[in-house]
Design a protein around this motif. Structure first.
Motif, PDB file in Angstrom:
ATOM      1  N   LYS A   3      90.243  42.871  81.393  1.00 55.25           N
ATOM      2  CA  LYS A   3      89.234  42.058  80.717  1.00 55.25           C
ATOM      3  C   LYS A   3      89.813  40.678  80.431  1.00 55.25           C
ATOM      4  N   GLY A  33      78.513  37.575  79.655  1.00 52.21           N
ATOM      5  CA  GLY A  33      78.936  38.919  79.268  1.00 52.21           C
ATOM      6  C   GLY A  33      79.915  38.944  78.112  1.00 52.21           C
ATOM      7  N   GLU A  58      85.466  39.019  73.878  1.00 57.82           N
ATOM      8  CA  GLU A  58      85.857  39.798  75.047  1.00 57.82           C
ATOM      9  C   GLU A  58      84.852  39.570  76.173  1.00 57.82           C
ATOM     10  N   ASP A  60      84.152  40.677  80.557  1.00 57.54           N
ATOM     11  CA  ASP A  60      84.470  41.730  81.521  1.00 57.54           C
ATOM     12  C   ASP A  60      85.686  41.400  82.381  1.00 57.54           C
ATOM     13  N   SER A  61      85.998  40.099  82.508  1.00 59.82           N
ATOM     14  CA  SER A  61      87.146  39.691  83.314  1.00 59.82           C
ATOM     15  C   SER A  61      87.656  38.340  82.838  1.00 59.82           C
TER      16      SER A  61
END
Length: 104
Positions: A3, A33, A58, A60-61
Motif C-alpha cells: 500500500k 482510493g 492509506e 491501495d498502492s
C-alpha cells in the motif's frame, strides 16, 4: 502489492482559512482510493519535535498515493492550505510482509 501512505504533520495558523482545504480533501482522496487512518486526534510526542496535527492516509498502492498528490485537484488545494499552515508531508510505500497475504 504494498500500500501507499501519506504521512502529514501540520501546524495550522488560521483555523477558518484552513477549513476549505479540509472540506475539499475527502472528495480528492476518494477519487484515488485514499482512506484516513489518522486525522488529528490525541497524541504524545515521545521523541523529536512535533506539530499540532498529524494525518495518515492509506492508498491501495504507492503509485495511487503519488498520483493523488500530483493530481491537479490536490495541487490546487495545496494553494488553499499554504497561507494558513505549515506542513511536512511524505508519500511512502508500505511494507509487504513476505509470504503473508490478505487471505491468510
Amino acid at each position: 502489492m504494498a500500500k501507499g501512505y501519506w504521512i502529514g504533520r501540520v501546524d495550522v495558523h488560521n483555523e477558518e482559512g484552513y477549513k476549505p482545504y479540509m472540506a475539499a480533501n475527502p472528495a480528492i482522496f476518494q477519487k484515488f482510493g485514499g482512506r484516513f487512518i489518522v486525522r488529528g486526534g490525541k497524541f504524545t510526542a515521545v521523541e523529536g519535535q512535533s506539530r499540532s496535527r498529524n494525518v495518515v492516509i492509506e492508498f491501495d498502492s504507492y503509485e495511487a498515493a503519488l498520483a493523488c498528490y500530483n493530481s491537479p485537484e490536490y495541487q490546487a488545494n495545496i494553494k488553499v492550505r499554504q497561507p494558513h499552515s505549515t506542513a511536512e508531508l511524505i508519500v511512502i510505500e508500505g511494507y509487504d510482509v513476505p509470504g503473508l497475504s490478505e487471505e491468510a
